[in-house]
Motif scaffolding. Structure first.
Motif, PDB file in Angstrom:
ATOM      1  N   VAL A  48       0.808  -1.158   0.188  1.00 45.73           N
ATOM      2  CA  VAL A  48      -0.198   0.023   0.052  1.00 45.73           C
ATOM      3  C   VAL A  48       1.159   1.284   0.037  1.00 45.73           C
ATOM      4  CG1 VAL A  48      -1.585   1.417   1.406  1.00 45.73           C
ATOM      5  CG2 VAL A  48      -2.086  -0.961   0.896  1.00 45.73           C
ATOM      6  N   GLY A  49       1.999   1.092   0.492  1.00 39.75           N
ATOM      7  CA  GLY A  49       2.945   2.313   0.707  1.00 39.75           C
ATOM      8  C   GLY A  49       3.649   2.605  -0.455  1.00 39.75           C
ATOM      9  N   ARG A  50       3.418   1.586  -1.463  1.00 40.50           N
ATOM     10  CA  ARG A  50       3.983   1.756  -2.726  1.00 40.50           C
ATOM     11  C   ARG A  50       2.962   2.037  -3.908  1.00 40.50           C
ATOM     12  NH1 ARG A  50       7.960  -1.030   0.109  1.00 40.50           N
ATOM     13  NH2 ARG A  50      10.025  -0.748  -0.636  1.00 40.50           N
ATOM     14  N   GLY A  51       1.795   2.191  -3.338  1.00 38.32           N
ATOM     15  CA  GLY A  51       0.548   2.646  -4.370  1.00 38.32           C
ATOM     16  C   GLY A  51       0.092   1.362  -4.733  1.00 38.32           C
ATOM     17  N   ALA A  52       0.342   0.250  -4.387  1.00 34.57           N
ATOM     18  CA  ALA A  52      -0.306  -0.989  -4.809  1.00 34.57           C
ATOM     19  C   ALA A  52      -1.801  -1.408  -4.467  1.00 34.57           C
ATOM     20  CB  ALA A  52       0.474  -2.203  -4.551  1.00 34.57           C
ATOM     21  N   LEU A  53      -2.531  -1.837  -5.460  1.00 34.03           N
ATOM     22  CA  LEU A  53      -3.845  -2.213  -5.128  1.00 34.03           C
ATOM     23  C   LEU A  53      -3.719  -3.630  -4.113  1.00 34.03           C
ATOM     24  CD1 LEU A  53      -6.819  -1.497  -5.648  1.00 34.03           C
ATOM     25  CD2 LEU A  53      -6.628  -2.871  -7.580  1.00 34.03           C
ATOM     26  N   THR A  54      -4.383  -3.734  -2.961  1.00 34.08           N
ATOM     27  CA  THR A  54      -4.397  -4.914  -2.237  1.00 34.08           C
ATOM     28  C   THR A  54      -5.701  -5.266  -1.776  1.00 34.08           C
ATOM     29  OG1 THR A  54      -4.213  -3.711  -0.157  1.00 34.08           O
ATOM     30  CG2 THR A  54      -2.181  -4.196  -1.270  1.00 34.08           C
ATOM     31  N   GLN A  92     -11.014   1.065  -2.220  1.00 37.12           N
ATOM     32  CA  GLN A  92      -9.409   1.774  -2.746  1.00 37.12           C
ATOM     33  C   GLN A  92      -9.809   2.527  -3.936  1.00 37.12           C
ATOM     34  OE1 GLN A  92      -6.086  -0.877  -2.353  1.00 37.12           O
ATOM     35  NE2 GLN A  92      -7.694  -2.447  -1.420  1.00 37.12           N
ATOM     36  N   ARG A 109     -11.008   1.371  -6.993  1.00 35.29           N
ATOM     37  CA  ARG A 109     -10.990   0.667  -8.118  1.00 35.29           C
ATOM     38  C   ARG A 109     -12.067  -0.508  -8.405  1.00 35.29           C
ATOM     39  NH1 ARG A 109      -5.419   0.552 -10.270  1.00 35.29           N
ATOM     40  NH2 ARG A 109      -6.557  -0.432 -11.871  1.00 35.29           N
TER      41      ARG A 109
END
Length: 154
Positions: A67-73, A97, A99
């Motif tokens: 999440v800190g790197r902008g990933a969708l989780t 999020q 999306r």
């Protein structure tokens, strides 16, 4: 300046107190930072082991890094019992999020309707009752039939 909530304070302390698994965390972080075209890039991380050794904590730490790197989780655990349920949980988390998976959500709704129709058509009493054992097998077979129909949709 606003004060952090108790939940924020607890979360920060947990993260600060997280020890161990440095190799796994570093591997995951490097993987996130690397290109998917890299032959050493991993698309799947599998975590297993006996209870109480920190598997869930490790996965939550990986999620925080992502999440800190902008990933969708999305996070799904063993409280979810079927493929359609997993897909619904993932779709819900993605929507939160920003999306949403609208096409999947429509298909899941159609799947739910078909399961409901199959249960109604079989005369299954989902609530139990005197014939709970018979109703249970009718529910099971209706769900299996609906699942087979739904496989082509979902």
């Amino acid at each position: 300046m606003s004060r952090p909530s108790l939940q924020d304070l607890i979360r920060r302390r947990r993260q600060g107190a997280f020890v161990g698994r440095e190799q796994e965390i570093e591997l995951f972080a490097r993987n996130l930072d690397g290109a998917p075209s890299d032959p050493t890039h991993r698309f799947l991380f599998h975590v297993y082991g006996v209870g109480g050794v920190g598997k869930s904590t490790l996965v939550r730490e990986w999620e925080r890094l992502a999440v800190g790197r902008g990933a969708l989780t999305a996070y799904v655990d063993d409280s979810v019992h079927s493929v359609p349920e997993v897909m619904a949980v993932v779709a819900e988390q993605f929507a939160r999020q920003g999306r949403p998976l609208k096409a999947l959500e429509k298909r899941l709704e159609a799947h739910r309707r078909r399961v409901h129709e199959a249960l109604a058509a079989s005369g299954a009493d989902a609530g139990g009752g005197d014939g709970a054992e018979e109703g249970g097998s009718a529910v099971s077979s209706a769900v299996v039939r609906a699942g087979l129909v739904g496989v082509g949709m979902v």
